[in-house]
Design an enzyme around this catalytic site. Structure first.
Site, PDB file in Angstrom:
ATOM      1  N   HIS A 165       0.814  -1.223   0.000  1.00  0.00           N
ATOM      2  CA  HIS A 165       0.000   0.000   0.000  1.00  0.00           C
ATOM      3  C   HIS A 165       0.843   1.268   0.000  1.00  0.00           C
ATOM      4  CE1 HIS A 165      -4.037  -1.769   0.673  1.00  0.00           C
ATOM      5  NE2 HIS A 165      -3.304  -2.789   1.075  1.00  0.00           N
ATOM      6  N   ASP A 372       3.374   9.475  -0.874  1.00  0.00           N
ATOM      7  CA  ASP A 372       2.208   8.781  -0.327  1.00  0.00           C
ATOM      8  C   ASP A 372       1.872   7.641  -1.274  1.00  0.00           C
ATOM      9  OD1 ASP A 372       0.023   8.234   1.255  1.00  0.00           O
ATOM     10  OD2 ASP A 372      -0.652  10.310   1.339  1.00  0.00           O
TER      11      ASP A 372
HETATM   12  O1  LIG Z   1      -2.130   1.120  10.937  1.00  0.00           O
HETATM   13  P1  LIG Z   1      -1.537   2.475  11.161  1.00  0.00           P
HETATM   14  O2  LIG Z   1      -0.087   2.394  11.552  1.00  0.00           O
HETATM   15  O3  LIG Z   1      -2.350   3.296  12.088  1.00  0.00           O
HETATM   16  O4  LIG Z   1      -1.532   3.283   9.767  1.00  0.00           O
HETATM   17  C1  LIG Z   1      -2.675   3.444   8.949  1.00  0.00           C
HETATM   18  C2  LIG Z   1      -2.445   2.885   7.566  1.00  0.00           C
HETATM   19  O5  LIG Z   1      -1.527   3.722   6.906  1.00  0.00           O
HETATM   20  C3  LIG Z   1      -0.982   3.340   5.663  1.00  0.00           C
HETATM   21  O6  LIG Z   1      -1.862   3.610   4.562  1.00  0.00           O
HETATM   22  C4  LIG Z   1      -1.520   3.336   3.228  1.00  0.00           C
HETATM   23  O7  LIG Z   1      -2.574   2.705   2.555  1.00  0.00           O
HETATM   24  C5  LIG Z   1      -3.534   3.530   1.927  1.00  0.00           C
HETATM   25  C6  LIG Z   1      -4.500   2.633   1.185  1.00  0.00           C
HETATM   26  O8  LIG Z   1      -3.839   1.841   0.227  1.00  0.00           O
HETATM   27  C7  LIG Z   1      -2.855   4.501   0.972  1.00  0.00           C
HETATM   28  O9  LIG Z   1      -3.822   5.375   0.391  1.00  0.00           O
HETATM   29  C8  LIG Z   1      -1.822   5.322   1.718  1.00  0.00           C
HETATM   30  O10 LIG Z   1      -1.118   6.145   0.812  1.00  0.00           O
HETATM   31  C9  LIG Z   1      -0.856   4.432   2.446  1.00  0.00           C
HETATM   32  O11 LIG Z   1      -0.021   5.240   3.283  1.00  0.00           O
HETATM   33  C10 LIG Z   1      -0.519   1.909   5.703  1.00  0.00           C
HETATM   34  O12 LIG Z   1      -0.090   1.456   4.431  1.00  0.00           O
HETATM   35  C11 LIG Z   1      -1.547   0.955   6.295  1.00  0.00           C
HETATM   36  O13 LIG Z   1      -0.983  -0.339   6.402  1.00  0.00           O
HETATM   37  C12 LIG Z   1      -1.891   1.477   7.680  1.00  0.00           C
HETATM   38  O14 LIG Z   1      -2.851   0.626   8.268  1.00  0.00           O
HETATM   39  O1  LIG Z   2     -10.352  12.187  11.084  1.00  0.00           O
HETATM   40  C1  LIG Z   2     -10.174  11.403  10.147  1.00  0.00           C
HETATM   41  C2  LIG Z   2      -9.203  11.605   9.155  1.00  0.00           C
HETATM   42  C3  LIG Z   2      -9.071  10.678   8.144  1.00  0.00           C
HETATM   43  N1  LIG Z   2      -9.856   9.606   8.093  1.00  0.00           N
HETATM   44  C4  LIG Z   2      -9.707   8.596   7.016  1.00  0.00           C
HETATM   45  O2  LIG Z   2      -8.369   8.103   6.980  1.00  0.00           O
HETATM   46  C5  LIG Z   2      -8.070   7.637   5.682  1.00  0.00           C
HETATM   47  C6  LIG Z   2      -6.704   8.103   5.285  1.00  0.00           C
HETATM   48  O3  LIG Z   2      -6.285   7.351   4.181  1.00  0.00           O
HETATM   49  P1  LIG Z   2      -5.129   7.814   3.211  1.00  0.00           P
HETATM   50  O4  LIG Z   2      -5.026   6.829   2.139  1.00  0.00           O
HETATM   51  O5  LIG Z   2      -5.394   9.211   2.722  1.00  0.00           O
HETATM   52  O6  LIG Z   2      -3.798   7.859   4.091  1.00  0.00           O
HETATM   53  P2  LIG Z   2      -3.169   6.853   5.201  1.00  0.00           P
HETATM   54  O7  LIG Z   2      -3.574   7.429   6.508  1.00  0.00           O
HETATM   55  O8  LIG Z   2      -3.730   5.509   4.956  1.00  0.00           O
HETATM   56  O9  LIG Z   2      -1.705   6.967   5.011  1.00  0.00           O
HETATM   57  C7  LIG Z   2      -9.171   8.169   4.776  1.00  0.00           C
HETATM   58  O10 LIG Z   2     -10.026   7.127   4.441  1.00  0.00           O
HETATM   59  C8  LIG Z   2      -9.888   9.190   5.636  1.00  0.00           C
HETATM   60  O11 LIG Z   2     -11.261   9.333   5.370  1.00  0.00           O
HETATM   61  C9  LIG Z   2     -10.813   9.410   9.057  1.00  0.00           C
HETATM   62  O12 LIG Z   2     -11.561   8.434   8.992  1.00  0.00           O
HETATM   63  N2  LIG Z   2     -10.935  10.306  10.067  1.00  0.00           N
END
Ligand SMILES: O=P(O)(O)OC[C@H]1O[C@H](O[C@H]2O[C@H](CO)[C@@H](O)[C@H](O)[C@H]2O)[C@H](O)[C@@H](O)[C@@H]1O
Ligand SMILES: O=c1ccn([C@@H]2O[C@H](COP(=O)(O)OP(=O)(O)O)[C@@H](O)[C@H]2O)c(=O)[nH]1
Length: 724
Positions: A165, A372
């Site tokens: 991801h 990202d």
């Molecule tokens: O589980 P966390 O450590 O709290 O982090 C939240 C998630 O963040 C990352 O998100 C990624 O996946 C998204 C969907 O494919 C993508 O849009 C974003 O750019 C990525 O940063 C991480 O990859 C997840 O594993 C985490 O759960």
């Molecule tokens: O207060 C918040 C801020 C963000 N999001 C969700 O967090 C996700 C962020 O996903 P993104 O792929 O932009 O980045 P990541 O946090 O996975 O790196 C999106 O679905 C947002 O709608 C949420 O549920 N509550």
């Protein structure tokens, strides 16, 4: 549809405990939504970490486990130390910043790899415990890169998918990681490896070439006898759900309230986890510069920045938060007044409904990450704009950029460019805003998260099942049997390859001299009580063999059989040698060598070899392919063969190969039993020429016509010792 086993670090659930009790609720994140359909319809299981449940009382934990089972999820519990080391230390302290190109965020001394490996093993064990034949396994993300590799060993025929991801970085960044081989090897345990963009796929493929010495062609990687497919699957969002929320009465009421409150102001919006990859700091600095340079905008714009608490125990996140809050304070101090604040900084998490209201209320959405993987916020903003208005400012370093080209694009490293983009957004005429938004909306509607999940699963499902290579070493019982047969034979001839068979392969070939033990072993074989004819059949030159083995009472064949020195005699050619064709080649080979740093020419009697083992891992093979094609063309009428071997292009006189030595030895020694041992493609010529009663042993992995297999030169030595 086969049953789906989903594997991700976090389970798509939220566990909440308060004095009234404990609840487990499915969460509404992108991944959870996209996979909930296939999870349900395939009657599948989701395996992952349920979050910190360490403070629950035993009866609460039992309740949680029961609810998790009802939701068809299987928890992998992590101890506090595992969370600190595997999740915070290695996954988010090392892999996350490295894969996002932010090297200065990696601690100098990294020591959580062991925990990462152990926890990956635990996840894999949980999958193995649930696996039933025909299940599809889909592993997610950087926290679990080793899981596919572990699964492949335990379940060789399972269909395994892996999706990354986050970005896969350029090779020169990736190879900084001391555990680069393990990570790539782990990911390649899958049949299908998916990425959000082609850029990430290409970086991964190039890292394979440089790090694992493997190759790839467009989207296929041949590796350890299997073919792994690489694919681009840009993740979408649940468009219908956001559209529905956007038109919800409550949401519209919230939007009206926010707009009322910001009367006379244009609203800029940022929604991110508080993460240093998201470019929040630069986004604020650009706003500061805008307010500094355009005094008339002071009091007329506000930036609402949602910063969701994330990975707070990782030092880099804690220090980033301090930096950010200092910047917010400075800007508000300088440009705020009693009645208005330019930056509305909200350090907490909002529900999907509240986030949708923010998307609808904003004039300009700022998605400006430094890197990202995808960024779903950008897509959610577009999906929520059922009113057809709103401007998206999008970083060219977000995966989403590949699909959302109609946004105003920015390079977050160019602050002046960011300021210009903000101004452009503020001034954009309504007609242009609507036209851009229309195209963006059409695109995200077509590629939503359901399509993403379905297309990955369908690709995996239709892939051929991996067939075990059958290249395991022969069992000790099989080898003991063989040894017994040989010992009983009245006479024996041994045809032994040198490199990779009697001596381990060395990066610098000159260093592969035989050990004292190997020489003593060869000598002892010639003194067996039954007649034993010992032959070393090698691709090396006469000079090398003479220097290393010349004092032994054995026969030696050099240059794949071009020359021979039979026991007690001197070196003679085995075929009539004709080396005229060589003259025309020297200039060409010198030219390729000059243009390919690290390559070298090795001239032998019956052949010339161009070695590129030490050349650049991508450039070397490219040059070699060009050389081989060119030589095949110009030498089509010459009595030679052009052989493109492993890291070598060899031009060899026709009719000379190790096979010709087999006949010679049989004729000379008339052995009752003949045994040939070798590790390389050239040894297959020898194996093919053996009489039906002859036995061949291949050393190492890979395909071979040999009946027996030994792991390495040490195993060869121990078999030979058993014959004495
Ligand atoms: O589980 P966390 O450590 O709290 O982090 C939240 C998630 O963040 C990352 O998100 C990624 O996946 C998204 C969907 O494919 C993508 O849009 C974003 O750019 C990525 O940063 C991480 O990859 C997840 O594993 C985490 O759960
Ligand atoms: O207060 C918040 C801020 C963000 N999001 C969700 O967090 C996700 C962020 O996903 P993104 O792929 O932009 O980045 P990541 O946090 O996975 O790196 C999106 O679905 C947002 O709608 C949420 O549920 N509550």
């Amino acid at each position: 549809m086969p049953r789906l086993l989903l594997v991700s670090n976090r389970l798509p659930v939220t566990v909440k405990a308060d004095p009234r009790g404990v609840t487990v609720t499915p969460s509404a994140g992108g991944l959870a939504t996209g996979l909930s359909g296939p999870h349900r319809s395939s009657d599948g299981l989701w395996i992952g970490w349920p979050g910190d449940v360490s403070k629950l009382k035993p009866e609460q934990l039992a309740r949680v486990n029961q609810e998790l089972a009802e939701l068809k999820t299987v928890p992998v519990q992590l101890s506090a130390s595992e969370v600190a080391r595997y999740y915070e230390g290695f996954s988010n302290g090392v892999l996350w910043p490295l894969f996002h190109y932010l090297l200065h965020r990696i601690p100098i001394d990294v020591h959580d790899w062991d925990s990462y490996r152990r926890v990956n093993q635990r996840f894999a064990d949980a999958v193995i415990a649930q696996y039933r034949e025909d299940d599809l396994i889909w592993v997610h993300d950087y926290q679990l890169t080793l899981v596919p590799g572990i699964l492949r060993k335990a379940l060789p025929r399972a269909k395994i998918g892996f999706f990354l991801h986050i970005p896969f970085p350029a090779t020169d960044i990736f190879r900084i990681l001391p555990w680069r081989e393990e990570i790539l090897d782990g990911m390649l345990g899958a049949d299908l490896v998916g990425f959000h963009t082609y850029g990430y796929l290409r970086h991964f493929a190039k890292s394979i070439v440089r790090t694992l010495d493997a190759s790839f062609s467009i989207d296929r990687v041949p590796y350890q006898g299997r073919t792994i497919r690489l694919g681009v699957f840009p993740m979408g969002i649940d468009v219908a759900a956001f559209e529905k929320l956007a038109n919800d009465e409550d949401v519209i009421a919230q939007v009206t309230g926010m707009r009322e409150q910001a009367k006379g102001q244009q609203i800029f919006l940022g929604v991110d986890r508080l993460d240093y990859t998201k470019g929040i700091q630069r986004r604020l600095l650009a706003m500061e510069r805008l307010l500094e340079r355009e005094p008339r905008l002071r009091g007329r714009v506000r930036l609402v920045q949602v910063a969701v608490p994330s990975r707070e125990k990782v030092d880099a996140y804690a220090s980033f938060r301090r930096e950010l809050e200092e910047t917010v304070g400075r800007i508000n101090g300088a440009y705020g007044s009693v009645g208005q604040t330019p930056i509305h900084y909200l350090y907490r998490s909002f529900s999907q409904k509240q986030v949708t209201a923010l998307y609808r209320a904003a004039d300009v959405m700022l998605v400006t990450p430094l890197r990202d993987g995808m960024n779903l916020v950008a897509k959610e903003f577009v999906a929520s704009r059922t009113d057809g208005d709103g401007v998206l400012v999008l970083s060219e370093f977000a995966g989403a950029f590949a699909e959302l080209g109609e946004a105003i694009t920015v390079n977050p490293h160019d602050l002046d460019g960011m300021v210009a983009a903000y101004k452009h957004a503020l001034r954009m005429p309504e007609e242009e805003r609507r036209s851009r938004m229309r195209t963006l909306r059409e695109r995200i509607q077509r590629h939503d998260v359901h399509r993403w999940a379905d297309s990955f699963i369908a690709t995996l499902e239709h892939m051929p099942r991996a067939e075990p290579l059958g290249d395991e070493s022969s069992t000790s019982a099989e080898i003991e049997d063989l040894v017994e047969r040989i010992r009983e034979a009245p006479s024996l001839a041994l045809l032994l390859d040198y490199d990779g068979t009697l001596a381990p392969i060395e990066r610098v070939p000159e260093l592969a001299a035989p050990t004292k033990e190997v020489k003593a072993l060869l000598a002892s074989l010639t003194h067996r009580s039954r007649p034993t004819d010992v032959n070393v059949v090698s691709g090396r030159t006469r000079e090398s063999l003479e220097e290393w083995l010349g004092d032994l009472p054995i026969s030696m064949y050099a240059e794949h059989g071009a020359w021979g020195r039979e026991r007690g005699q001197s070196w003679v050619p085995m075929r009539e040698l004709n080396s005229e064709w060589k003259n025309s080649l020297r200039t060409i080979l010198n030219d390729f060598t000059d243009r390919t740093p690290g390559s070298r020419i090795e001239e032998k009697w019956a052949s010339i070899a161009w070695h590129y083992r030490m050349a650049d891992a991508e450039f070397g093979p490219l040059q070699a392919r060009e050389l081989a094609t060119y030589l095949t063309d110009i030498l089509s009428n010459a009595p030679v063969e052009v052989i493109h071997g492993h890291k070598v292009v060899e031009i060899r006189q026709q009719g000379i190969h190790k096979g010709i030595i087999v006949d010679r030895v049989l004729e000379r020694a008339q052995p009752a039993f003949v045994l040939a041992i070798g590790d390389d493609r050239t040894d297959e010529d020898m194996f093919r020429a053996l009489p039906p009663s002859g036995v061949a042993i291949h050393v190492g992995k890979g395909r071979s016509a040999a009946t027996y297999r030994l792991a390495d030169p040490a195993a060869v030595a121990s078999l030979l010792r058993a014959l004495i």
